[in-house]
Design a protein around this motif. Structure first.
Motif, PDB file in Angstrom:
ATOM      1  N   TRP A   1      34.701  47.662  -3.495  1.00 39.83           N
ATOM      2  CA  TRP A   1      35.652  47.260  -4.541  1.00 39.83           C
ATOM      3  C   TRP A   1      37.090  47.543  -4.121  1.00 39.83           C
ATOM      4  N   LYS A   2      37.325  48.686  -3.511  1.00 36.22           N
ATOM      5  CA  LYS A   2      38.686  49.025  -3.075  1.00 36.22           C
ATOM      6  C   LYS A   2      39.136  48.107  -1.947  1.00 36.22           C
ATOM      7  N   MET A   3      38.265  47.892  -0.961  1.00 41.22           N
ATOM      8  CA  MET A   3      38.616  47.003   0.149  1.00 41.22           C
ATOM      9  C   MET A   3      38.857  45.586  -0.376  1.00 41.22           C
ATOM     10  N   ASP A   4      38.001  45.133  -1.274  1.00 48.47           N
ATOM     11  CA  ASP A   4      38.132  43.803  -1.844  1.00 48.47           C
ATOM     12  C   ASP A   4      39.463  43.642  -2.581  1.00 48.47           C
ATOM     13  N   ALA A   5      39.889  44.695  -3.248  1.00 46.57           N
ATOM     14  CA  ALA A   5      41.118  44.636  -4.032  1.00 46.57           C
ATOM     15  C   ALA A   5      42.365  44.486  -3.167  1.00 46.57           C
ATOM     16  N   VAL A   6      42.313  44.978  -1.924  1.00 47.43           N
ATOM     17  CA  VAL A   6      43.519  44.951  -1.101  1.00 47.43           C
ATOM     18  C   VAL A   6      43.436  44.034   0.118  1.00 47.43           C
ATOM     19  N   ILE A   7      42.245  43.580   0.476  1.00 45.82           N
ATOM     20  CA  ILE A   7      42.086  42.871   1.745  1.00 45.82           C
ATOM     21  C   ILE A   7      42.841  41.540   1.787  1.00 45.82           C
ATOM     22  N   ASP A   8      42.806  40.783   0.723  1.00 48.52           N
ATOM     23  CA  ASP A   8      43.485  39.484   0.727  1.00 48.52           C
ATOM     24  C   ASP A   8      44.991  39.642   0.926  1.00 48.52           C
ATOM     25  N   GLN A   9      45.554  40.674   0.348  1.00 44.00           N
ATOM     26  CA  GLN A   9      46.996  40.870   0.418  1.00 44.00           C
ATOM     27  C   GLN A   9      47.456  41.377   1.776  1.00 44.00           C
ATOM     28  N   THR A  10      46.586  42.075   2.493  1.00 44.44           N
ATOM     29  CA  THR A  10      47.043  42.735   3.706  1.00 44.44           C
ATOM     30  C   THR A  10      46.581  42.105   5.004  1.00 44.44           C
TER      31      THR A  10
ATOM     32  N   LEU B   1      44.950  38.618   5.499  1.00 43.74           N
ATOM     33  CA  LEU B   1      44.794  37.192   5.725  1.00 43.74           C
ATOM     34  C   LEU B   1      46.085  36.424   5.494  1.00 43.74           C
ATOM     35  N   THR B   2      46.251  35.368   6.275  1.00 44.88           N
ATOM     36  CA  THR B   2      47.396  34.505   6.091  1.00 44.88           C
ATOM     37  C   THR B   2      47.147  33.636   4.866  1.00 44.88           C
ATOM     38  N   PRO B   3      48.185  33.047   4.287  1.00 47.55           N
ATOM     39  CA  PRO B   3      47.986  32.209   3.099  1.00 47.55           C
ATOM     40  C   PRO B   3      47.024  31.043   3.340  1.00 47.55           C
ATOM     41  N   GLN B   4      46.978  30.508   4.553  1.00 40.49           N
ATOM     42  CA  GLN B   4      46.115  29.363   4.846  1.00 40.49           C
ATOM     43  C   GLN B   4      44.660  29.771   5.058  1.00 40.49           C
ATOM     44  N   MET B   5      44.420  31.027   5.339  1.00 36.77           N
ATOM     45  CA  MET B   5      43.087  31.466   5.713  1.00 36.77           C
ATOM     46  C   MET B   5      42.445  32.246   4.577  1.00 36.77           C
ATOM     47  N   GLY B   6      41.264  31.829   4.190  1.00 33.20           N
ATOM     48  CA  GLY B   6      40.526  32.526   3.150  1.00 33.20           C
ATOM     49  C   GLY B   6      39.671  33.642   3.720  1.00 33.20           C
ATOM     50  N   ARG B   7      38.989  34.323   2.843  1.00 31.51           N
ATOM     51  CA  ARG B   7      38.146  35.448   3.220  1.00 31.51           C
ATOM     52  C   ARG B   7      37.024  35.023   4.167  1.00 31.51           C
TER      53      ARG B   7
END
Length: 159
Positions: free
Chosen positions: A23-32, A34-40
């Motif tokens: 849950w903690k990793m999920d909460a911050v991973i997108d922001q730190t 991945l580029t805007p064009q690249m999803g999870r």
């Protein structure tokens, strides 16, 4: 033994830790990471491409369906991060492999994920190595069968 150790079984404590970490990793991973064009999913595909892989093998490793992996591969190919090449063992099949730009992005993702994991988990170097070994055993058990067991008695283990 602490109060928490008395209240919860080792399995429950393990699950609590894994869920909290996720849950903690999920909460911050997108922001730190991945580029805007690249999803999870695209990031997860890049991390699995330490060697060229078939789409079906990637889907199994990622515990997702082949159509999702194909769509992610298409997006990564459009970004110049991967290419499809004939499989030398079966010329009818294609392997997904990183381009030079893909290798660089993979290195960045891996470094970012490592730093984030260290920060979020609070584990020491030795503890990370132990956790990694146990986590890979779990990963290999789950991805080795390609399915998640619905009933623990199906394993045949009597431990």
């Amino acid at each position: 033994m602490t109060d928490e150790e008395n209240r919860f079984s080792p399995e429950t404590r393990a699950l609590m830790g894994v869920f909290a970490l996720y849950w903690k990793m999920d909460a911050v991973i997108d922001q730190t990471l991945l580029t805007p064009q690249m999803g999870r999913l695209e990031g997860r595909v890049l991390l699995q491409l330490d060697q060229p892989r078939r789409m079906g093998a990637l889907a199994q490793l990622l515990l997702t369906g082949p159509p999702s992996v194909t769509a992610a591969a298409d997006r990564l190919q459009n970004m110049g991060l991967v290419r499809r090449a004939p499989d030398p063992d079966d010329r009818r099949a294609l392997l997904l492999q990183l381009t030079e730009q893909g290798w660089e992005m993979r290195r960045q993702l891996e470094a970012g994920a490592s730093a984030l994991f260290r920060q979020v988990s609070g584990l020491s170097e030795g503890e990370i190595k132990q956790f990694a070994a146990l986590s890979m055993k779990i990963h290999d058990t789950i991805t080795g069968t390609g399915e998640i067991l619905k009933d623990p008695s199906q394993t045949g283990d009597k431990e």
